[in-house]
Design an enzyme around this catalytic site. Structure first.
Site, PDB file in Angstrom:
ATOM      1  N   HIS A 126      -7.276   4.625   1.828  1.00 49.01           N
ATOM      2  CA  HIS A 126      -6.726   4.398   0.489  1.00 49.01           C
ATOM      3  C   HIS A 126      -6.924   5.573  -0.466  1.00 49.01           C
ATOM      4  O   HIS A 126      -6.549   5.495  -1.623  1.00 49.01           O
ATOM      5  CB  HIS A 126      -7.340   3.134  -0.117  1.00 49.01           C
ATOM      6  CG  HIS A 126      -7.083   1.922   0.720  1.00 49.01           C
ATOM      7  ND1 HIS A 126      -5.917   1.200   0.646  1.00 49.01           N
ATOM      8  CD2 HIS A 126      -7.817   1.341   1.692  1.00 49.01           C
ATOM      9  CE1 HIS A 126      -5.964   0.208   1.519  1.00 49.01           C
ATOM     10  NE2 HIS A 126      -7.105   0.271   2.171  1.00 49.01           N
ATOM     11  N   ASN A 145       0.819  -1.217   0.000  1.00 45.71           N
ATOM     12  CA  ASN A 145       0.000   0.000   0.000  1.00 45.71           C
ATOM     13  C   ASN A 145       0.854   1.269   0.000  1.00 45.71           C
ATOM     14  O   ASN A 145       0.361   2.355   0.265  1.00 45.71           O
ATOM     15  CB  ASN A 145      -0.912   0.026   1.223  1.00 45.71           C
ATOM     16  CG  ASN A 145      -1.841  -1.159   1.266  1.00 45.71           C
ATOM     17  OD1 ASN A 145      -2.354  -1.591   0.239  1.00 45.71           O
ATOM     18  ND2 ASN A 145      -2.044  -1.704   2.440  1.00 45.71           N
ATOM     19  N   HIS A 190     -14.400  -1.512   6.431  1.00 46.16           N
ATOM     20  CA  HIS A 190     -13.245  -2.198   7.022  1.00 46.16           C
ATOM     21  C   HIS A 190     -13.583  -2.844   8.376  1.00 46.16           C
ATOM     22  O   HIS A 190     -14.390  -2.322   9.141  1.00 46.16           O
ATOM     23  CB  HIS A 190     -12.131  -1.163   7.218  1.00 46.16           C
ATOM     24  CG  HIS A 190     -10.802  -1.752   7.531  1.00 46.16           C
ATOM     25  ND1 HIS A 190     -10.316  -1.867   8.809  1.00 46.16           N
ATOM     26  CD2 HIS A 190      -9.853  -2.268   6.712  1.00 46.16           C
ATOM     27  CE1 HIS A 190      -9.111  -2.417   8.771  1.00 46.16           C
ATOM     28  NE2 HIS A 190      -8.803  -2.667   7.515  1.00 46.16           N
ATOM     29  N   ASP A 223     -13.449   7.085   6.557  1.00 49.25           N
ATOM     30  CA  ASP A 223     -12.125   6.475   6.740  1.00 49.25           C
ATOM     31  C   ASP A 223     -11.485   6.439   5.350  1.00 49.25           C
ATOM     32  O   ASP A 223     -11.897   5.670   4.488  1.00 49.25           O
ATOM     33  CB  ASP A 223     -12.303   5.065   7.314  1.00 49.25           C
ATOM     34  CG  ASP A 223     -11.002   4.273   7.340  1.00 49.25           C
ATOM     35  OD1 ASP A 223      -9.965   4.773   6.853  1.00 49.25           O
ATOM     36  OD2 ASP A 223     -11.028   3.129   7.849  1.00 49.25           O
ATOM     37  N   GLU A 252     -15.963   4.042   4.109  1.00 44.29           N
ATOM     38  CA  GLU A 252     -14.606   4.227   3.606  1.00 44.29           C
ATOM     39  C   GLU A 252     -14.692   5.228   2.455  1.00 44.29           C
ATOM     40  O   GLU A 252     -15.747   5.368   1.830  1.00 44.29           O
ATOM     41  CB  GLU A 252     -14.032   2.900   3.084  1.00 44.29           C
ATOM     42  CG  GLU A 252     -13.754   1.892   4.193  1.00 44.29           C
ATOM     43  CD  GLU A 252     -13.036   0.643   3.707  1.00 44.29           C
ATOM     44  OE1 GLU A 252     -12.199   0.722   2.790  1.00 44.29           O
ATOM     45  OE2 GLU A 252     -13.312  -0.428   4.259  1.00 44.29           O
ATOM     46  N   LYS A 254      -0.290   3.724   4.662  1.00 46.73           N
ATOM     47  CA  LYS A 254      -0.472   3.472   3.238  1.00 46.73           C
ATOM     48  C   LYS A 254       0.295   4.507   2.421  1.00 46.73           C
ATOM     49  O   LYS A 254       1.512   4.454   2.396  1.00 46.73           O
ATOM     50  CB  LYS A 254      -1.960   3.407   2.936  1.00 46.73           C
ATOM     51  CG  LYS A 254      -2.485   2.015   3.289  1.00 46.73           C
ATOM     52  CD  LYS A 254      -3.597   1.946   4.240  1.00 46.73           C
ATOM     53  CE  LYS A 254      -3.849   0.500   4.643  1.00 46.73           C
ATOM     54  NZ  LYS A 254      -4.969   0.357   5.567  1.00 46.73           N
ATOM     55  N   SER A 303     -11.327  -0.738   0.335  1.00 46.37           N
ATOM     56  CA  SER A 303     -10.016  -1.389   0.293  1.00 46.37           C
ATOM     57  C   SER A 303      -9.986  -2.670  -0.527  1.00 46.37           C
ATOM     58  O   SER A 303      -8.937  -3.056  -1.019  1.00 46.37           O
ATOM     59  CB  SER A 303      -9.508  -1.647   1.709  1.00 46.37           C
ATOM     60  OG  SER A 303     -10.457  -2.357   2.451  1.00 46.37           O
TER      61      SER A 303
HETATM   62  C1  LIG Z   1      -5.604  -0.380   6.527  1.00 46.62           C
HETATM   63  C2  LIG Z   1      -6.908   0.157   6.944  1.00 46.62           C
HETATM   64  C3  LIG Z   1      -7.175   0.482   8.275  1.00 46.62           C
HETATM   65  C4  LIG Z   1      -6.222   0.153   9.381  1.00 46.62           C
HETATM   66  O1  LIG Z   1      -5.138   0.996   9.408  1.00 46.62           O
HETATM   67  P1  LIG Z   1      -3.780   0.482  10.085  1.00 46.62           P
HETATM   68  O2  LIG Z   1      -3.030   1.715  10.326  1.00 46.62           O
HETATM   69  O3  LIG Z   1      -3.159  -0.444   9.107  1.00 46.62           O
HETATM   70  O4  LIG Z   1      -4.170  -0.211  11.353  1.00 46.62           O
HETATM   71  C5  LIG Z   1      -8.372   1.088   8.560  1.00 46.62           C
HETATM   72  N1  LIG Z   1      -9.282   1.329   7.609  1.00 46.62           N
HETATM   73  C6  LIG Z   1      -9.073   1.002   6.331  1.00 46.62           C
HETATM   74  C7  LIG Z   1     -10.110   1.302   5.318  1.00 46.62           C
HETATM   75  C8  LIG Z   1      -7.884   0.390   5.960  1.00 46.62           C
HETATM   76  O5  LIG Z   1      -7.682   0.031   4.705  1.00 46.62           O
END
Ligand SMILES: *Cc1c(COP(=O)(O)O)cnc(C)c1O
Length: 381
Positions: free
Chosen positions: A200, A43, A129, A197, A168, A231, A172
């Site tokens: 990505h 990522n 997620h 969130d 999101e 990421k 993801s």
């Molecule tokens: C990777 C991810 C997380 C978690 O983040 P980390 O810092 O890896 O714990 C949370 N939400 C989404 C949508 C993700 O892809």
């Protein structure tokens, strides 16, 4: 049931996970079992993590503050670097205030449990997620689940008071972009808090500002934004940014913040360094967007069944768990490292090869990957 039986069950279902151990790394190339492979499952979208700017910022921070933070941010774990990172990210994201968590997972769990309780109803996309789902469970709020990106279904399902709407930005496992405009309208109609969130999307879309900016929205419509830093920012941790009073409420109440060791200062420094590179080197984002287009075009020409996606997350749909797994193994033998994504991470019958594109990939590598997938797939059928 005995643990050996439980493990046997996992194996029988073809869901037993094993690590691929990376022994060397150079940009998009990694060594696994003595074999050099092109990494198509990182990522690190903008290919920042091996940059000397990030390494140096990290080393400087280690020399000044040591390796670990030593305590919760409410004890002695909070340094000037944490404070600077929070201010820098708030400014960059055009938000009132930002706070730094030690991972996206803990940020989401802390946030959800801090803001919602069992008297609330919270609507969430079916493909949200795991950390958002677990956070909601922990809060005890009623979970109103709607079909992926299906705004009509969401409207139908709302029945009475809605406290929160959580999505999101870029999904993801699909690479789809949430319909944030409609989600903002629905939140407004129901006076629900919209939380995005953007693990990505941030760094990649919207001139680097992420999916919210990409969709033409601001803090007004999206009062809380979660930006994991592992990421595109190639570090670790997460920022929760937004309207001052919401962010402060999360800060005061989140148990995953209070009762966990603060993120190491070196990672706060690393994320600030990557933010600087990201702002100064917009060619990284532009090149990535070109590679994404190239991938879709090549997949089309080879008649591979890919989900449409304008994000670095690309899915080559396979369906069968076992075939997807065999394909990923054959690809590894041929020097391409990517993973078969299987249930329960994705719905049953939709096993896929998930490709993540990074700035340092080349068009030749992408073409070669897709040709190899086609070749291996044909020989497996
Ligand atoms: C990777 C991810 C997380 C978690 O983040 P980390 O810092 O890896 O714990 C949370 N939400 C989404 C949508 C993700 O892809």
């Amino acid at each position: 049931m005995k643990q050996s039986t439980l493990l046997e069950d996992i194996k029988q279902q073809g869901l037993y996970r094993q690590h691929h151990v990376i022994s060397e790394r150079q940009h998009t190339q990694v060594k696994i079992n003595q074999k050099n492979c092109i990494n198509f499952c990182s990522n690190d979208y903008l290919s920042l993590s091996m940059l000397s700017e990030l390494k140096q910022a990290t080393i400087d921070a280690v020399n000044t503050y040591g390796v670990g933070s030593g305590a919760s941010p409410w004890m002695s774990g909070y340094s000037v670097l944490h404070q600077q990172a929070e201010q820098t990210f708030a400014e960059f994201m055009q938000r009132d205030k930002a706070i730094l968590f030690n991972s996206g997972f803990t940020a989401n769990i802390g946030l959800m449990a801090a803001l919602f309780d069992k008297t609330h109803t919270v609507a969430m996309d079916k493909f949200n997620h795991a950390s958002l789902i677990d956070g909601l469970k922990l809060s005890g709020a009623k979970h109103l689940r709607y079909r992926h990106n299906d705004m009509q279904h969401l409207r139908q399902r709302i029945n009475g008071e809605l406290k929160g709407l959580v999505t999101e930005g870029v999904f993801s496992m699909q690479g789809t972009i949430a319909d944030l405009k409609t989600l903002a309208d629905i939140s407004h109609e129901h006076q629900a808090l919209l939380i995005v969130d953007d693990a990505h999307g941030v760094g990649v879309l919207g001139g680097g500002l992420g999916t919210v900016a990409h969709c033409g929205l601001t803090q007004k419509q999206v009062p809380l934004l979660v930006c994991p830093l592992g990421k595109a920012f190639a570090a670790q941790g997460a920022v929760i940014a937004g309207q001052a009073d919401w962010v402060d409420l999360v800060l005061q109440k989140a148990r995953s913040y209070c009762y966990s060791t603060a993120i190491p200062p070196m990672l706060a420094a690393a994320s600030m360094a990557s933010l600087q590179v990201l702002q100064q080197q917009s060619w990284r984002r532009e090149k990535l967007l070109e590679l994404i287009e190239y991938f879709q075009q090549c997949a089309d020409e080879l008649q591979l069944n890919c989900l449409p996606s304008v994000t670095p997350i690309q899915s080559i749909m396979i369906g069968d768990n076992e075939i997807a797994l065999q394909l990923s193994e054959q690809l590894l033998q041929r020097g391409f490292f990517l993973k078969a994504i299987r249930p329960p991470t994705v719905p049953k019958g939709t096993a896929r090869l998930r490709v993540t594109l990074n700035t340092d990939h080349t068009p030749e590598q992408i073409k070669s990957l897709l040709q190899t997938v086609t070749h291996c797939y044909d020989s497996l059928l």
